[in-house]
Design an enzyme around this catalytic site. Structure first.
Site, PDB file in Angstrom:
ATOM      1  N   ASN A   1       2.329   1.179  -7.178  1.00  0.00           N
ATOM      2  CA  ASN A   1       1.842   1.532  -5.844  1.00  0.00           C
ATOM      3  C   ASN A   1       3.021   2.025  -5.032  1.00  0.00           C
ATOM      4  O   ASN A   1       4.018   1.306  -4.897  1.00  0.00           O
ATOM      5  CB  ASN A   1       1.225   0.290  -5.179  1.00  0.00           C
ATOM      6  CG  ASN A   1       0.899   0.533  -3.717  1.00  0.00           C
ATOM      7  OD1 ASN A   1       0.649   1.667  -3.304  1.00  0.00           O
ATOM      8  ND2 ASN A   1       0.897  -0.525  -2.916  1.00  0.00           N
ATOM      9  N   GLY A   2       2.930   3.245  -4.503  1.00  0.00           N
ATOM     10  CA  GLY A   2       4.045   3.801  -3.720  1.00  0.00           C
ATOM     11  C   GLY A   2       4.464   5.119  -4.333  1.00  0.00           C
ATOM     12  O   GLY A   2       3.722   5.724  -5.109  1.00  0.00           O
TER      13      GLY A   2
ATOM     14  N   LYS B   1      -7.408   2.509   3.307  1.00  0.00           N
ATOM     15  CA  LYS B   1      -7.274   1.658   4.495  1.00  0.00           C
ATOM     16  C   LYS B   1      -5.828   1.546   4.963  1.00  0.00           C
ATOM     17  O   LYS B   1      -5.538   1.570   6.143  1.00  0.00           O
ATOM     18  CB  LYS B   1      -7.825   0.271   4.174  1.00  0.00           C
ATOM     19  CG  LYS B   1      -7.766  -0.704   5.331  1.00  0.00           C
ATOM     20  CD  LYS B   1      -9.020  -0.663   6.132  1.00  0.00           C
ATOM     21  CE  LYS B   1      -8.974  -1.524   7.365  1.00  0.00           C
ATOM     22  NZ  LYS B   1      -9.775  -0.950   8.438  1.00  0.00           N
TER      23      LYS B   1
ATOM     24  N   LYS C   1     -13.912   8.723  14.232  1.00  0.00           N
ATOM     25  CA  LYS C   1     -14.859   7.900  13.477  1.00  0.00           C
ATOM     26  C   LYS C   1     -15.912   8.776  12.806  1.00  0.00           C
ATOM     27  O   LYS C   1     -16.255   8.579  11.654  1.00  0.00           O
ATOM     28  CB  LYS C   1     -15.575   6.887  14.399  1.00  0.00           C
ATOM     29  CG  LYS C   1     -14.744   5.718  14.834  1.00  0.00           C
ATOM     30  CD  LYS C   1     -14.729   4.622  13.818  1.00  0.00           C
ATOM     31  CE  LYS C   1     -13.409   4.072  13.415  1.00  0.00           C
ATOM     32  NZ  LYS C   1     -12.152   4.492  13.683  1.00  0.00           N
TER      33      LYS C   1
ATOM     34  N   CYS D   1      -2.228   2.426  -3.148  1.00  0.00           N
ATOM     35  CA  CYS D   1      -3.059   1.999  -4.269  1.00  0.00           C
ATOM     36  C   CYS D   1      -3.149   0.485  -4.259  1.00  0.00           C
ATOM     37  O   CYS D   1      -2.416  -0.187  -3.558  1.00  0.00           O
ATOM     38  CB  CYS D   1      -2.437   2.467  -5.570  1.00  0.00           C
ATOM     39  SG  CYS D   1      -2.082   4.215  -5.570  1.00  0.00           S
TER      40      CYS D   1
ATOM     41  N   HIS E   1     -10.815  25.121  29.162  1.00  0.00           N
ATOM     42  CA  HIS E   1      -9.599  25.869  28.832  1.00  0.00           C
ATOM     43  C   HIS E   1      -9.626  26.387  27.393  1.00  0.00           C
ATOM     44  O   HIS E   1      -8.575  26.680  26.825  1.00  0.00           O
ATOM     45  CB  HIS E   1      -8.365  24.991  29.073  1.00  0.00           C
ATOM     46  CG  HIS E   1      -8.227  24.604  30.512  1.00  0.00           C
ATOM     47  ND1 HIS E   1      -7.835  25.491  31.483  1.00  0.00           N
ATOM     48  CD2 HIS E   1      -8.487  23.439  31.143  1.00  0.00           C
ATOM     49  CE1 HIS E   1      -7.843  24.881  32.661  1.00  0.00           C
ATOM     50  NE2 HIS E   1      -8.239  23.639  32.483  1.00  0.00           N
TER      51      HIS E   1
ATOM     52  N   ARG F   1      -7.910   0.234  -0.595  1.00  0.00           N
ATOM     53  CA  ARG F   1      -6.582   0.840  -0.632  1.00  0.00           C
ATOM     54  C   ARG F   1      -6.583   2.182  -1.362  1.00  0.00           C
ATOM     55  O   ARG F   1      -5.592   2.911  -1.359  1.00  0.00           O
ATOM     56  CB  ARG F   1      -5.591  -0.086  -1.339  1.00  0.00           C
ATOM     57  CG  ARG F   1      -5.490  -1.448  -0.716  1.00  0.00           C
ATOM     58  CD  ARG F   1      -4.496  -2.287  -1.459  1.00  0.00           C
ATOM     59  NE  ARG F   1      -3.151  -1.788  -1.275  1.00  0.00           N
ATOM     60  CZ  ARG F   1      -2.340  -2.152  -0.307  1.00  0.00           C
ATOM     61  NH1 ARG F   1      -2.742  -3.031   0.581  1.00  0.00           N
ATOM     62  NH2 ARG F   1      -1.139  -1.649  -0.201  1.00  0.00           N
TER      63      ARG F   1
ATOM     64  N   TRP G   1      -5.147   5.836  -5.087  1.00  0.00           N
ATOM     65  CA  TRP G   1      -5.295   6.878  -4.079  1.00  0.00           C
ATOM     66  C   TRP G   1      -4.239   7.918  -4.439  1.00  0.00           C
ATOM     67  O   TRP G   1      -3.038   7.679  -4.316  1.00  0.00           O
ATOM     68  CB  TRP G   1      -5.050   6.313  -2.683  1.00  0.00           C
ATOM     69  CG  TRP G   1      -5.365   7.281  -1.586  1.00  0.00           C
ATOM     70  CD1 TRP G   1      -6.574   7.502  -1.005  1.00  0.00           C
ATOM     71  CD2 TRP G   1      -4.439   8.156  -0.922  1.00  0.00           C
ATOM     72  NE1 TRP G   1      -6.464   8.467  -0.026  1.00  0.00           N
ATOM     73  CE2 TRP G   1      -5.177   8.889   0.044  1.00  0.00           C
ATOM     74  CE3 TRP G   1      -3.084   8.407  -1.046  1.00  0.00           C
ATOM     75  CZ2 TRP G   1      -4.584   9.832   0.878  1.00  0.00           C
ATOM     76  CZ3 TRP G   1      -2.492   9.353  -0.221  1.00  0.00           C
ATOM     77  CH2 TRP G   1      -3.249  10.055   0.727  1.00  0.00           C
TER      78      TRP G   1
ATOM     79  N   GLU H   1     -14.429  10.697   9.958  1.00  0.00           N
ATOM     80  CA  GLU H   1     -14.028   9.786   8.889  1.00  0.00           C
ATOM     81  C   GLU H   1     -15.191   9.347   8.013  1.00  0.00           C
ATOM     82  O   GLU H   1     -15.107   9.396   6.797  1.00  0.00           O
ATOM     83  CB  GLU H   1     -13.456   8.536   9.571  1.00  0.00           C
ATOM     84  CG  GLU H   1     -12.194   8.050   9.019  1.00  0.00           C
ATOM     85  CD  GLU H   1     -11.725   6.785   9.720  1.00  0.00           C
ATOM     86  OE1 GLU H   1     -12.170   6.450  10.842  1.00  0.00           O
ATOM     87  OE2 GLU H   1     -10.901   6.105   9.112  1.00  0.00           O
TER      88      GLU H   1
ATOM     89  N   GLU I   1     -11.285   8.730  19.703  1.00  0.00           N
ATOM     90  CA  GLU I   1     -11.638   7.741  18.680  1.00  0.00           C
ATOM     91  C   GLU I   1     -13.055   8.003  18.139  1.00  0.00           C
ATOM     92  O   GLU I   1     -13.294   7.908  16.935  1.00  0.00           O
ATOM     93  CB  GLU I   1     -11.520   6.335  19.288  1.00  0.00           C
ATOM     94  CG  GLU I   1     -11.944   5.181  18.410  1.00  0.00           C
ATOM     95  CD  GLU I   1     -11.171   5.058  17.100  1.00  0.00           C
ATOM     96  OE1 GLU I   1     -10.190   5.783  16.888  1.00  0.00           O
ATOM     97  OE2 GLU I   1     -11.598   4.244  16.264  1.00  0.00           O
TER      98      GLU I   1
HETATM   99  O1  M6R Z   1      -2.957   0.278   9.687  1.00  0.00           O
HETATM  100  P1  M6R Z   1      -2.733   1.270  10.788  1.00  0.00           P
HETATM  101  O2  M6R Z   1      -3.297   0.819  12.075  1.00  0.00           O
HETATM  102  O3  M6R Z   1      -1.273   1.636  10.916  1.00  0.00           O
HETATM  103  O4  M6R Z   1      -3.481   2.570  10.311  1.00  0.00           O
HETATM  104  C1  M6R Z   1      -3.377   3.774  11.000  1.00  0.00           C
HETATM  105  C2  M6R Z   1      -4.431   4.755  10.574  1.00  0.00           C
HETATM  106  O5  M6R Z   1      -4.290   5.072   9.214  1.00  0.00           O
HETATM  107  C3  M6R Z   1      -5.835   4.199  10.774  1.00  0.00           C
HETATM  108  O6  M6R Z   1      -6.036   3.822  12.097  1.00  0.00           O
HETATM  109  C4  M6R Z   1      -6.903   5.214  10.375  1.00  0.00           C
HETATM  110  O7  M6R Z   1      -6.892   6.289  11.252  1.00  0.00           O
HETATM  111  C5  M6R Z   1      -8.240   4.496  10.322  1.00  0.00           C
HETATM  112  N1  M6R Z   1      -8.870   4.740   9.073  1.00  0.00           N
HETATM  113  C6  M6R Z   1      -9.136   4.842  11.431  1.00  0.00           C
HETATM  114  O8  M6R Z   1     -10.399   4.297  11.317  1.00  0.00           O
END
Ligand code: M6R
Length: 629
Positions: free
Chosen positions: A101-102, A624, A502, A2, A521, A27, A77, A505, A498
């Site tokens: 936060n946490g 993030k 993306k 958060c 497979h 966040r 969050w 996401e 990746e």
């Molecule tokens: O801050 P980090 O690199 O440790 O974050 C890891 C993942 O949470 C982060 O890469 C996430 O998968 C991204 N939103 C990808 O775009």
């Protein structure tokens, strides 16, 4: 995950808090709220959904909330309890109000105790419980600072909390234990609190990163930092930030993600200049810093990360093993931690996290360091938590990344791992100096190659747009496509993973990444005319084999988007849609092609998300920095 804001001073507190929360929405953004002290009374405005809802509540309020000069704010969050207004922060308990936060790990225990003492929490959150502890302590005669300190030792888990009370208006108390909390003195008088430094930049570039166990006590007159256990004052130096206000704005781009995709050439140049001694006598000379000796002595490497950073680690393995002949294993931090892995003597562990705050990655590093295993970090955020949990951290210089989807930090991580591979290859003499010289020259060219591809009228960009437009009709963006596969071999395999991440996401499409040889497979059973397969087949040593896999895909009727060398007509003829890589990429070593492929998969997802109308920078359910396990 958060975001927390706090302010006490002479400015209008709601303005400061709401502007700050906007910069922290990455966040978490499922609900938000602010608490203000106005005429010695608490005023709370909170709402589920986006921050705009709270802004509206404040604007429409007849009570002239803008007059308040002291308050706290939060963007959430959800962990405990749904994203509802009831569960949104701030949480008020009697005269006490807090943002958190946490996670409070001993939440059930505390809740049961409180309930036996007749307290009835209104929300489903763990956070609210802390307010009852503070209230009880104050009712027993403690002042706010003492009550917060005393209550904090009763909770377990990594978190930051900021608290106010009607009984001591004009006082804001924040504690950091794990989750980040930054404070700064407002040059106009007063103090600011935030979960990271970005919201503080409009006020000052000099900020104090609180340490674990610091209690910040702020009034309009000044700031004191105390030790949580003893209550004694502690001295913390302010850090002068290199990030500027301009860097955290969109600079005319419609989304941060697009801006950050375009910033990749600059991110690579800055990362290269930050990590490499360009005046060194040899190629791949890492600039002197504590981590270099740890890296040099490694006999084996373990790379740990989550999400996109894990994909960077997978690619790093290819370069480190083939260039430096050093054994590398790659693991998801969340898995490694709980599977009792065997770590041989001489192993160096590298945790990769752009935010430097990912709970799983940090937890592993902390545990390994206790076992005296050398741990390095790679992060984009200086002074982030990873700097405490690793023996030394190598910093990428991508600048602030605000879009939730990692883009420029990803390529900067790739570059860091590639530089490690070059450095170790030289140290271990597994590649000749002339070979390394040639590779390094190509590394230096990379930003130009990527910039060529990203030119708005480049063939690459035009074909990406045309492809996505064709697959995403405006009136019926979901029609005709059931899902996406990304496939590649060798270096292109992690980029396939990746690309799929993306797309999931930000465009919410079902997408999977596969090693091209694996398709037959099992996953090939999914293919038909409603499936789209993105085939990453640049001209490298895997190109022929990937070409054969492409034929297998075509034979099953799937739509094929091919990505490859601009002159690869043999491949382009087989594809329904064709995306050529920039011509300059033909002049660099094929080992570097993942850098050129990355913007392609990023832009494909970006364009698709825009056409589907999703919230590109703040996709649903994500945050993030993932500071919970
Ligand atoms: O801050 P980090 O690199 O440790 O974050 C890891 C993942 O949470 C982060 O890469 C996430 O998968 C991204 N939103 C990808 O775009």
């Amino acid at each position: 995950m958060c975001g927390i804001m706090g302010y006490v001073g002479s400015r209008s507190a709601p303005r400061v808090l709401l502007d700050g929360l906007k910069r922290l929405e990455y966040r978490g953004y499922d609900s938000s709220g602010i608490a203000l002290v106005l005429d010695r009374k608490l005023e709370i405005r909170k709402s589920e959904g986006r921050l705009e809802n709270v802004e509206k509540l404040v604007q429409d309020d007849p009570k002239k909330l803008q007059k308040s000069t002291c308050g706290i704010g939060h963007t959430r969050w959800a962990t405990h309890g749904k994203p509802t207004t009831q569960n949104a922060h701030p949480h008020q308990t009697g005269h006490v109000v807090l943002v958190h936060n946490g996670i409070i790990e001993n939440y059930s225990e505390i809740k049961n105790d409180l309930m036996t003492r007749g307290h009835l929490p209104k929300s489903e959150t763990d956070s609210e419980l802390f307010g009852f502890l503070v209230l009880e302590a104050m009712e027993e005669g403690r002042d706010l600072v003492h009550a917060v300190r005393e209550s904090f030792v009763k909770i377990r888990g990594q978190c930051s909390i900021v608290v106010m009370s009607e009984k001591e208006p004009g006082l804001v108390v924040g504690v950091r234990n794990g989750s980040p909390l930054v404070v700064a003195l407002d040059p106009e008088g007063g103090t600011l609190f935030a979960s990271d430094s970005q919201p503080l930049l409009p006020f000052t570039q000099d900020v104090i990163f609180l340490e674990h166990g610091d209690v910040a006590v702020a009034t309009a007159q000044g700031l004191k930092i105390l030790d949580l256990d003893t209550g004694n004052p502690v001295q913390r130096e302010a850090t002068h930030l290199e990030w500027s206000l301009e860097q955290i704005d969109k600079s005319g781009f419609p989304h941060y993600m697009l801006k950050e995709i375009h910033e990749q050439p600059g991110a690579l140049i800055d990362t290269l200049n930050g990590l490499v001694d360009r005046n060194g006598p040899e190629p791949f000379t890492l600039a002197a810093q504590p981590g270099v000796d740890i890296l040099k002595d490694a006999k084996e490497l373990v790379l740990l990360a989550c999400g996109t950073s894990w994909h960077a680690a997978l690619l790093g393995k290819y370069w480190l093993e083939s260039w430096a002949k050093i054994p590398v294993s790659v693991d998801l931090a969340s898995e490694f931690r709980y599977r009792n892995p065997v770590i041989r003597p001489g192993t160096v562990v590298i945790g990769i996290s752009q935010s430097g705050e990912t709970a799983d990655t940090l937890a592993v590093l902390r545990e390994l360091r206790v076992k005296k295993i050398p741990c390095l970090g790679i992060s984009n955020v200086r002074r982030s938590s990873i700097s405490r949990d690793a023996d030394a951290v190598f910093y990428t210089s991508a600048g602030p990344e605000i879009g939730v989807a990692a883009t420029k930090t990803f390529v900067s991580q790739l570059l860091t791992l590639l530089l490690f591979a070059g450095y170790l290859a030289r140290e271990r003499k597994t590649r000749s100096t002339s070979e390394l010289n040639r590779l390094f020259e190509d590394v230096v060219k990379l930003p130009h190659v990527i910039a060529e591809g990203l030119e708005p009228d480049s063939e690459m960009v035009r074909r990406i747009d045309a492809t996505v437009n064709a697959l995403t009709p405006k009136s019926t963006p979901m029609s005709g496509v059931r899902g996406f596969f990304f496939m590649g071999r060798g270096h292109s395999f992690p980029i396939a993973l990746e690309g799929a991440l993306k797309l999931k996401e930000i465009a919410y499409d079902h997408a999977e990444g596969y090693a091209a040889g694996e398709l037959k497979h099992g996953p090939i059973a999914m293919l038909d005319s409603e499936m789209v397969v993105v085939v990453l087949a640049p001209k490298d040593s895997w190109r022929e084999k990937t070409g054969s896999n492409l034929e297998e895909v075509k034979a099953r009727g799937a739509k094929v988007i091919g990505v490859g060398d601009a002159d690869d007509h043999q491949l382009s003829r087989l594809c329904d849609y064709w995306i050529p890589l920039p011509r300059e990429s033909q002049k660099i070593d094929p080992d570097l092609l993942p850098f050129v492929l990355s913007p392609v998969v990023q832009l494909l997802s970006y364009r698709r998300a825009v056409l589907k109308g999703t919230d590109v920078d703040k996709p649903r359910n994500l945050a993030k920095s993932v500071t919970v396990e």
